[in-house]
Design a protein around this motif. Structure first.
Motif, PDB file in Angstrom:
ATOM      1  N   LYS A 192       1.970   1.496  14.839  1.00  0.00           N
ATOM      2  CA  LYS A 192       2.564   0.703  13.760  1.00  0.00           C
ATOM      3  C   LYS A 192       1.553   0.389  12.662  1.00  0.00           C
ATOM      4  CE  LYS A 192       5.882  -1.731  16.678  1.00  0.00           C
ATOM      5  NZ  LYS A 192       5.386  -2.019  18.028  1.00  0.00           N
ATOM      6  N   ASN A 196       9.118   8.634   4.500  1.00  0.00           N
ATOM      7  CA  ASN A 196      10.411   8.623   3.820  1.00  0.00           C
ATOM      8  C   ASN A 196      10.442   7.590   2.701  1.00  0.00           C
ATOM      9  OD1 ASN A 196      11.520  10.679   5.310  1.00  0.00           O
ATOM     10  ND2 ASN A 196      12.525   9.335   6.771  1.00  0.00           N
ATOM     11  N   GLU A 197       9.956   6.395   2.990  1.00  0.00           N
ATOM     12  CA  GLU A 197       9.999   5.337   1.975  1.00  0.00           C
ATOM     13  C   GLU A 197       9.116   5.700   0.779  1.00  0.00           C
ATOM     14  OE1 GLU A 197      11.927   3.059   1.322  1.00  0.00           O
ATOM     15  OE2 GLU A 197      11.004   1.266   0.484  1.00  0.00           O
ATOM     16  N   GLU A 198       8.029   6.402   1.038  1.00  0.00           N
ATOM     17  CA  GLU A 198       7.155   6.814  -0.067  1.00  0.00           C
ATOM     18  C   GLU A 198       7.757   7.993  -0.844  1.00  0.00           C
ATOM     19  OE1 GLU A 198       4.559   5.227  -1.011  1.00  0.00           O
ATOM     20  OE2 GLU A 198       4.050   3.984   0.716  1.00  0.00           O
ATOM     21  N   GLY A 199       8.837   8.559  -0.340  1.00  0.00           N
ATOM     22  CA  GLY A 199       9.456   9.682  -1.038  1.00  0.00           C
ATOM     23  C   GLY A 199       8.583  10.930  -1.023  1.00  0.00           C
ATOM     24  N   ILE A 200       7.788  11.075   0.043  1.00  0.00           N
ATOM     25  CA  ILE A 200       6.835  12.184   0.141  1.00  0.00           C
ATOM     26  C   ILE A 200       7.484  13.550  -0.104  1.00  0.00           C
ATOM     27  CG2 ILE A 200       5.579  13.509   1.914  1.00  0.00           C
ATOM     28  CD1 ILE A 200       3.923  11.343   0.696  1.00  0.00           C
ATOM     29  N   VAL A 256      -3.688   3.894  -0.847  1.00  0.00           N
ATOM     30  CA  VAL A 256      -3.327   3.894   0.570  1.00  0.00           C
ATOM     31  C   VAL A 256      -4.316   3.017   1.347  1.00  0.00           C
ATOM     32  CG1 VAL A 256      -3.042   5.312   2.640  1.00  0.00           C
ATOM     33  CG2 VAL A 256      -2.366   6.222   0.408  1.00  0.00           C
ATOM     34  N   LEU A 271       7.697   7.250  14.834  1.00  0.00           N
ATOM     35  CA  LEU A 271       8.832   6.614  14.169  1.00  0.00           C
ATOM     36  C   LEU A 271       8.431   5.925  12.866  1.00  0.00           C
ATOM     37  CD1 LEU A 271      11.859   5.808  14.411  1.00  0.00           C
ATOM     38  CD2 LEU A 271      11.106   3.760  15.628  1.00  0.00           C
ATOM     39  N   TYR A 272       7.341   5.150  12.933  1.00  0.00           N
ATOM     40  CA  TYR A 272       6.949   4.377  11.741  1.00  0.00           C
ATOM     41  C   TYR A 272       6.264   5.263  10.708  1.00  0.00           C
ATOM     42  CZ  TYR A 272       7.987   1.126  15.410  1.00  0.00           C
ATOM     43  OH  TYR A 272       8.625   0.500  16.435  1.00  0.00           O
ATOM     44  N   PRO A 277       1.166   5.206  10.281  1.00  0.00           N
ATOM     45  CA  PRO A 277       1.926   5.402   9.035  1.00  0.00           C
ATOM     46  C   PRO A 277       1.012   5.574   7.830  1.00  0.00           C
ATOM     47  CG  PRO A 277       2.847   3.581  10.303  1.00  0.00           C
ATOM     48  CD  PRO A 277       1.563   3.965  10.979  1.00  0.00           C
ATOM     49  N   TYR A 278      -0.117   4.840   7.820  1.00  0.00           N
ATOM     50  CA  TYR A 278      -0.995   4.849   6.649  1.00  0.00           C
ATOM     51  C   TYR A 278      -1.974   6.025   6.702  1.00  0.00           C
ATOM     52  CZ  TYR A 278       1.297   0.417   6.903  1.00  0.00           C
ATOM     53  OH  TYR A 278       2.279  -0.525   7.015  1.00  0.00           O
ATOM     54  N   HIS A 289       6.941  -1.552   7.119  1.00  0.00           N
ATOM     55  CA  HIS A 289       8.055  -0.714   7.584  1.00  0.00           C
ATOM     56  C   HIS A 289       8.968  -1.395   8.594  1.00  0.00           C
ATOM     57  CE1 HIS A 289       5.332  -0.032  10.976  1.00  0.00           C
ATOM     58  NE2 HIS A 289       4.407   0.274  10.087  1.00  0.00           N
ATOM     59  N   PHE A 320      10.476  -1.100   1.121  1.00  0.00           N
ATOM     60  CA  PHE A 320      11.056  -1.525   2.406  1.00  0.00           C
ATOM     61  C   PHE A 320      12.032  -2.697   2.276  1.00  0.00           C
ATOM     62  CE2 PHE A 320       7.336   0.825   4.132  1.00  0.00           C
ATOM     63  CZ  PHE A 320       8.064   1.730   4.894  1.00  0.00           C
ATOM     64  N   PRO A 375       0.810  -1.211   0.000  1.00  0.00           N
ATOM     65  CA  PRO A 375       0.000   0.000   0.000  1.00  0.00           C
ATOM     66  C   PRO A 375       0.846   1.264   0.000  1.00  0.00           C
ATOM     67  CG  PRO A 375       0.011  -0.986   2.176  1.00  0.00           C
ATOM     68  CD  PRO A 375       0.739  -1.928   1.276  1.00  0.00           C
ATOM     69  N   GLY A 376       0.288   2.353  -0.490  1.00  0.00           N
ATOM     70  CA  GLY A 376       0.993   3.630  -0.512  1.00  0.00           C
ATOM     71  C   GLY A 376       0.684   4.366  -1.788  1.00  0.00           C
ATOM     72  N   ILE A 377       1.671   5.056  -2.319  1.00  0.00           N
ATOM     73  CA  ILE A 377       1.484   5.770  -3.577  1.00  0.00           C
ATOM     74  C   ILE A 377       1.559   4.754  -4.710  1.00  0.00           C
ATOM     75  CG2 ILE A 377       2.506   7.488  -5.112  1.00  0.00           C
ATOM     76  CD1 ILE A 377       3.509   8.936  -2.597  1.00  0.00           C
ATOM     77  N   LEU A 381       0.023   9.148   5.876  1.00  0.00           N
ATOM     78  CA  LEU A 381       0.285   9.166   4.435  1.00  0.00           C
ATOM     79  C   LEU A 381      -0.976   9.600   3.684  1.00  0.00           C
ATOM     80  CD1 LEU A 381       2.136   8.502   2.026  1.00  0.00           C
ATOM     81  CD2 LEU A 381       1.280   6.145   2.145  1.00  0.00           C
ATOM     82  N   LEU A 383      15.792   4.842   3.219  1.00  0.00           N
ATOM     83  CA  LEU A 383      14.412   4.631   2.816  1.00  0.00           C
ATOM     84  C   LEU A 383      14.045   5.658   1.756  1.00  0.00           C
ATOM     85  CD1 LEU A 383      12.628   4.196   6.277  1.00  0.00           C
ATOM     86  CD2 LEU A 383      13.185   2.400   4.645  1.00  0.00           C
ATOM     87  N   ASN A 384      13.597   5.242   0.631  1.00  0.00           N
ATOM     88  CA  ASN A 384      13.021   6.116  -0.394  1.00  0.00           C
ATOM     89  C   ASN A 384      12.807   5.285  -1.652  1.00  0.00           C
ATOM     90  OD1 ASN A 384      12.378   8.077  -2.403  1.00  0.00           O
ATOM     91  ND2 ASN A 384      13.239   9.652  -1.066  1.00  0.00           N
ATOM     92  N   PHE A 385      11.633   4.724  -1.730  1.00  0.00           N
ATOM     93  CA  PHE A 385      11.287   3.780  -2.794  1.00  0.00           C
ATOM     94  C   PHE A 385      11.395   4.406  -4.192  1.00  0.00           C
ATOM     95  CE2 PHE A 385       7.633   1.302  -4.817  1.00  0.00           C
ATOM     96  CZ  PHE A 385       8.386   0.169  -5.068  1.00  0.00           C
ATOM     97  N   PRO A 386      10.802   5.601  -4.420  1.00  0.00           N
ATOM     98  CA  PRO A 386      10.914   6.177  -5.765  1.00  0.00           C
ATOM     99  C   PRO A 386      12.363   6.442  -6.178  1.00  0.00           C
ATOM    100  CG  PRO A 386       9.240   7.340  -4.487  1.00  0.00           C
ATOM    101  CD  PRO A 386       9.929   6.415  -3.539  1.00  0.00           C
ATOM    102  N   GLN A 443       7.291   8.292  10.171  1.00  0.00           N
ATOM    103  CA  GLN A 443       8.436   8.878   9.469  1.00  0.00           C
ATOM    104  C   GLN A 443       9.019   7.883   8.457  1.00  0.00           C
ATOM    105  OE1 GLN A 443      12.165   9.580  11.599  1.00  0.00           O
ATOM    106  NE2 GLN A 443      12.298  11.574  10.616  1.00  0.00           N
ATOM    107  N   ASP A 444       9.151   6.621   8.875  1.00  0.00           N
ATOM    108  CA  ASP A 444       9.668   5.600   7.957  1.00  0.00           C
ATOM    109  C   ASP A 444       8.803   5.514   6.702  1.00  0.00           C
ATOM    110  OD1 ASP A 444      11.701   4.971   9.670  1.00  0.00           O
ATOM    111  OD2 ASP A 444      10.853   3.077  10.368  1.00  0.00           O
ATOM    112  N   GLN A 445       7.483   5.500   6.913  1.00  0.00           N
ATOM    113  CA  GLN A 445       6.569   5.340   5.778  1.00  0.00           C
ATOM    114  C   GLN A 445       6.662   6.562   4.853  1.00  0.00           C
ATOM    115  OE1 GLN A 445       4.595   2.409   5.642  1.00  0.00           O
ATOM    116  NE2 GLN A 445       4.137   2.925   3.519  1.00  0.00           N
TER     117      GLN A 445
END
Lengths: 558, 437
Positions: free
Chosen positions: B278, B39-43, B300, B32-33, B282-283, A107, A141, A85-87, B286, A173-176, B35-37
């Motif tokens: 957790k 960051n990982e999504e490249g927001i 999402v 924390l999570y 995060p969701y 995560h 992740f 899930p996400g973008i 987002l 962390l930065n998937f894109p 922020q992880d989410q």
């Protein structure tokens, strides 16, 4: 002795540095269609009076991969991602063979949905049939759990000549960004490896037996053999070469600004406590943000050849370059011509500069002196404003603890180092505007090649440990191991440093001068209900950008 | 590359070095999570989404908003000043025109902190939205502000602070007070005599899901907002309505939160509660970020999301329909009826017993508001608690009329002279004077 080669946009520079300082340097014109011959020629020239067997190390900074990507002369890549899930990952499509397969890791690195192996196999088969031979596997992740990327790679097996796995590129962390970086990595893999083969035999043909290293955008190097799997790390190393040159040439301490004033632009770098600042995330290439670590540099369109514009009786300079300065035979007055007019420099044909500036009087109510002075003031102010903006943005960068917010260090530059063609001419002007001490290093004209020569290996790793899951991962150096539930932050810090050192040995870096430092570390209590169930530990550590200790003091001239 | 339709500033401050206590829900790990989410999504690479550092609120910012006894330093820590400063920063981003919208993803939260502060209640010391709102009114030409509080707990603190303020519309939708802390927020609570109908409570039954939340937003909140016509809309973005939240009983999802923000379209959102750190935060965060920025949020969802487990009971749907009509009647009709309202020039008095669950403090207070037709009315609060002897707070509101100004100083001087009070605090919004005696 060290040999440094920097392939730049116009020239390829080479230097040899030994115990006596800069022993030789050479400059040849860069042939973009045949970079290899430029490198070959530069080396040939620079070692004319040097015994090649004394060269222990060759460091090369090249535009090969950068240009290939910018000019889109790259190989087709099959990109297989899985996102959870996400973008919608469709927004991050790279290339014509982009596939999103089912599979999900969260995560904390827990596998939520299995990777759809059948779909992976179907996609691989199809891409192979389409003639694609290099692949990239990137899952969300994966830096917490690379399982799915490893499975994808297994399924590709011998259908590909090369597969980039996202987790091996960076622990961040930065998937894109990971998708773009992995794509570029595979896209230039073949080109880069062919080039590496050719460079190796070219250097050997000169009788040089030293190790070959490649410069990266973060001002560090990696052994060329090791970089064959991560060619993307060689992009955009040019600005870093010059910055590292300054490190070699000057005793930089405290917070400082480095200006490299070129023909069309001025590159700006910032130092904190004597070390160059590294970009928080990574460098952008072709409008795609990547995970490639880079020095924090900024470029502004003001240089010696920037044209002077007159509009509505107002003077501006750049960002366009409409040919060389009139002092060099050009037809439109530039910043250099203005500096010649005011007497700050006496470069080339001064009379032509004077005539050029005077010719602008006709279209304006200003006299020639005012025009020249305004052009210079405009340029100095533009550079000053850009420096202010960068320093401000560094000081405004977010922090996440109360301690850092209230007592965090601010960057307050007190020193200005200037290099590039108009450096001497502009020194006093910049000194006055910035109200700082300024220095122009003696060998600045080959600072880039010196920087390439002196740069030492850099590596950054990110350790992630979860004592509830009893797992430790350091993705980019491929470490995964079990830990006990009583694993602590202190142990993690020791392990990170040790494993980084081990990694350096594995890739053939045996100098014991590698300053390994912890960048940041944290440990969080994980709580379920009202019970602590484990620690969530993160440690980031690096060999910081710097120059080889042995040569550090030889060149200091400032 | 993705581009935000609305430029969105995110003030992200997870206070990774602060907790109420090591295993308290309000602890270091909370964001924390998230922020992880993010960051990982490249927001923060999305064109138009920018991350900012919080400001630090000053003692004056707090003194302008609260009566803190004995003083601000005793009831706050640095973490509270930063979290309020985060809200202030997000307001500045929008009001200075730097960003179209902003989201203060900060902790600790604030919506249970009332006008008077003796300590912490409901994990809150100072009310970060109120501090932000008063900062806005002091520094910008903004008159009407609406706060839509979507935290699962009734925002009794924010309600208390704006109870008498006709220019701040406070709408709270929350789990019914008969089933959850703090046990207030019933439909009949509609504001003081000078601000009737400017407090609106929408108590939702346990297990209300996405359908119910969105029904209430579209059919109750939006029409009321439209009528009130606020200059700025603020979302008190609590995230504890989530189906996985450990301390509440609702069935709201990340998609639901995103859609709610999409429809509500707030100028500023401020994080409040939410302790499923957790599985939900995060969701949800987002989803809120994407919705506020105007970026596609359709992918999402939570890893364990199952629609059929969360489908709303038809009885709840029916109940909500009926309740919605009632709330609309309260706002549009009942609150216009001033039968029983005292004549102007008289004090309307409330006696309150307040319990500070986090710090275990008991407070008794007598609150008197001047019924006034020319301004918000001068406010006088006499308060004592298990940590402070009798204290006095006097507030002269923004744009106070001559009578209320002179009445304010009369009560103040009277209070000082009689020496009945250990601490006396004045908030004079006309002269911008914030003093203790």
């Amino acid at each position: 002795m060290l040999l440094g080669v920097d392939v730049g946009g116009t020239h390829t520079d080479a230097v040899v540095i030994g115990d006596g300082g800069v022993l030789a340097f050479a400059k040849v014109v860069t042939r973009h269609d045949h970079l290899l011959s430029s490198v070959h020629e530069a080396i040939e020239k620079v070692i004319e009076n040097i015994s090649p067997e004394e060269i222990s190390r060759v460091n090369l900074s090249t535009t090969l991969t950068t240009n290939a990507i910018i000019e889109n002369k790259i190989e087709d890549v099959c990109v297989i991602v899985s996102a959870g899930p996400g973008i919608d990952p469709g927004y991050y499509t790279m290339g014509k063979h982009f596939y999103n397969v089912d599979g999900e890791i969260d995560h904390r690195g827990s596998e939520i949905v299995l990777i759809d192996v059948k779909e992976v196999e179907r996609v691989v088969k199809k891409s192979h049939k389409d003639g694609v031979r290099v692949f990239a596997a990137v899952t969300k992740f994966c830096t917490r759990n690379p399982l799915h990327e490893n499975i994808i790679k297994d399924r590709i097996a011998d259908q590909a000549d090369f597969v980039t796995m996202g987790h091996l590129l960076s622990g961040q962390l930065n998937f894109p960004r990971r998708i773009a970086t992995a794509y570029f990595n595979s896209a230039v893999w073949r080109l880069y490896n062919d080039f590496a083969d050719a460079i190796k035999s070219s250097i050997e043909s000169h009788g040089i037996t030293g190790d070959i290293h490649v410069l990266k955008a973060d001002g560090g190097t990696i052994p060329m053999e090791y970089s064959r799997k991560t060619p993307v790390e060689s992009i955009l190393s040019g600005p870093a070469a010059s910055v590292m040159g300054i490190v070699g040439l000057c005793n930089i301490s405290g917070d400082s600004i480095i200006l490299d004033i070129g023909g069309t632009s001025t590159d700006i770098a910032v130092f904190a406590d004597g070390a160059p600042l590294v970009e928080r995330e990574g460098i952008e290439l072709n409008a795609n943000p990547t995970l490639v670590r880079a020095l924090k540099t900024s470029s502004i369109g003001i240089g010696g050849d920037s044209a002077i514009h007159l509009q509505d009786n107002r003077i501006s300079v750049g960002p366009s370059r409409l040919g060389p300065a009139m002092a060099d035979g050009g037809s439109i007055p530039t910043l250099i011509d203005a500096l010649n007019y005011t007497g700050h420099s006496s470069y080339g044909d001064i009379d032509k500069s004077r005539a050029g500036i005077e010719s602008m009087q006709a279209k304006s109510s200003m006299d020639a002196k005012t025009i020249a002075r305004s052009a210079i003031d405009y340029s100095v102010t533009m550079i000053y404003n850009e420096v202010q903006r960068i320093v401000e943005s560094i000081n405004q960068r977010p922090v996440y603890t109360i301690h850092e917010l209230l007592s965090g260090k601010k960057v307050e530059p007190g020193h200005l180092y200037i290099m590039g063609g108009p450096a001497n001419a502009m020194e006093s002007l910049l000194s006055e505007k910035f109200n700082m001490q300024t220095e122009v290093p003696e060998h600045f004209r080959v600072a880039n090649a010196i920087g390439a020569a002196l740069a030492r290996t850099t590596v950054e790793i990110e350790l992630f440990a979860d004592t509830e899951h009893c797992k430790l991962v350091i993705p980019n150096i491929n470490v995964m191991k079990k830990i006990s539930i009583d694993y602590t932050l202190d142990r993690a810090k020791q392990d990170a440093i040790e494993m980084l050192r081990d990694h350096l040995h594995t890739i053939g870096i045996n100098e014991d001068e590698n300053d390994v430092e912890i960048l940041d570390s944290s440990s969080f209590n994980m709580v379920r209900g009202f019970e602590t169930t484990g620690q969530n530990i993160r440690v980031r550590c690096q060999v910081k950008p710097g120059v080889m200790h042995r040569y550090r003091d030889i060149l200091k001239q400032c | 590359m993705l581009k935000a339709k609305n430029k969105l500033g995110i003030v992200f401050f997870p206070a990774f070095d602060w907790a109420i206590s090591p295993t308290h829900p309000e602890r270091e790990e909370r964001l924390l999570y998230t922020q992880d989410q993010l960051n990982e999504e490249g927001i923060f690479d999305i064109d138009g989404i920018v991350e900012y550092k919080p400001d630090v609120a000053t003692v004056e910012d707090i003194d302008r908003t609260h009566f803190c006894f004995p003083d601000v330093d005793h009831v706050t820590t640095e973490s509270h000043l930063i979290s309020a400063g985060g809200a202030i920063k997000s307001a500045k981003l929008v009001l200075d025109g730097e960003m179209d919208r902003s989201f203060a993803l900060v902790r600790p939260p604030g919506h249970h902190a009332m006008k008077v502060v003796h300590g912490a209640r409901g994990f809150c010391n100072i009310n970060i939205e109120a501090v932000m709102i008063e900062y806005i009114r002091e520094h910008y030409n903004v008159k009407k502000i609406a706060v839509v509080d979507t935290d699962c707990h009734h925002g009794d603190g924010t309600q208390d602070i704006y109870w008498h303020d006709p220019d701040v519309l406070y709408i709270s939708m929350h789990q019914d007070g008969r089933t959850l802390y703090p046990g207030s927020g019933f439909m009949q609570e509609t504001g003081g005599p000078n601000a009737l109908g400017k407090t609106i409570n929408i108590p939702l039954p346990p297990t209300t899901g996405d359908e119910g939340f969105n029904y209430v937003i579209d059919n109750v909140v939006m029409p009321i907002l439209k009528d009130f016509n606020a200059d700025i809309v603020i979302n008190s973005a609590g995230q504890d309505n989530h189906y996985s939240d450990p301390i509440t009983n609702m069935n709201f999802s990340a998609q639901g939160y995103a859609r709610l923000n999409d429809h509500l379209n707030p100028d500023i959102a401020v994080l409040e509660g939410g302790y499923s750190i957790k599985g939900a935060l995060p969701y949800i965060n987002l989803g809120i970020v994407l919705a506020m920025a105007g970026v596609d949020y359709s992918y999402v969802r939570e890893p364990d999301y199952k629609y059929k487990d969360l489908k709303q009971d038809p009885r709840i749907t029916k109940y909500l329909k009926k309740m919605s009509e009632q709330v609309l009647r309260i706002y549009f009709k009942d609150s216009k009826d001033d039968t029983g309202k005292l004549m102007p020039g008289n004090y309307d008095v409330r006696k309150k017993e307040i319990y500070y669950d986090t710090d275990g403090i008991r407070e008794s207070q007598i609150e008197s508001i001047m019924v006034c037709e020319d301004c918000r009315g001068v406010l006088k609060i006499e308060t004592m608690s298990s940590v402070n002897p009798l204290c006095l707070g006097v507030e002269i509101p923004i744009n106070a009329c001559e009578r209320c100004i002179s009445e304010g100083y009369r009560i103040l001087n009277d209070g000082i002279e009689k020496e009945r009070f250990t601490h006396v605090q004045l908030i004079d919004r006309v002269k911008k004077k914030y003093q203790r005696y």
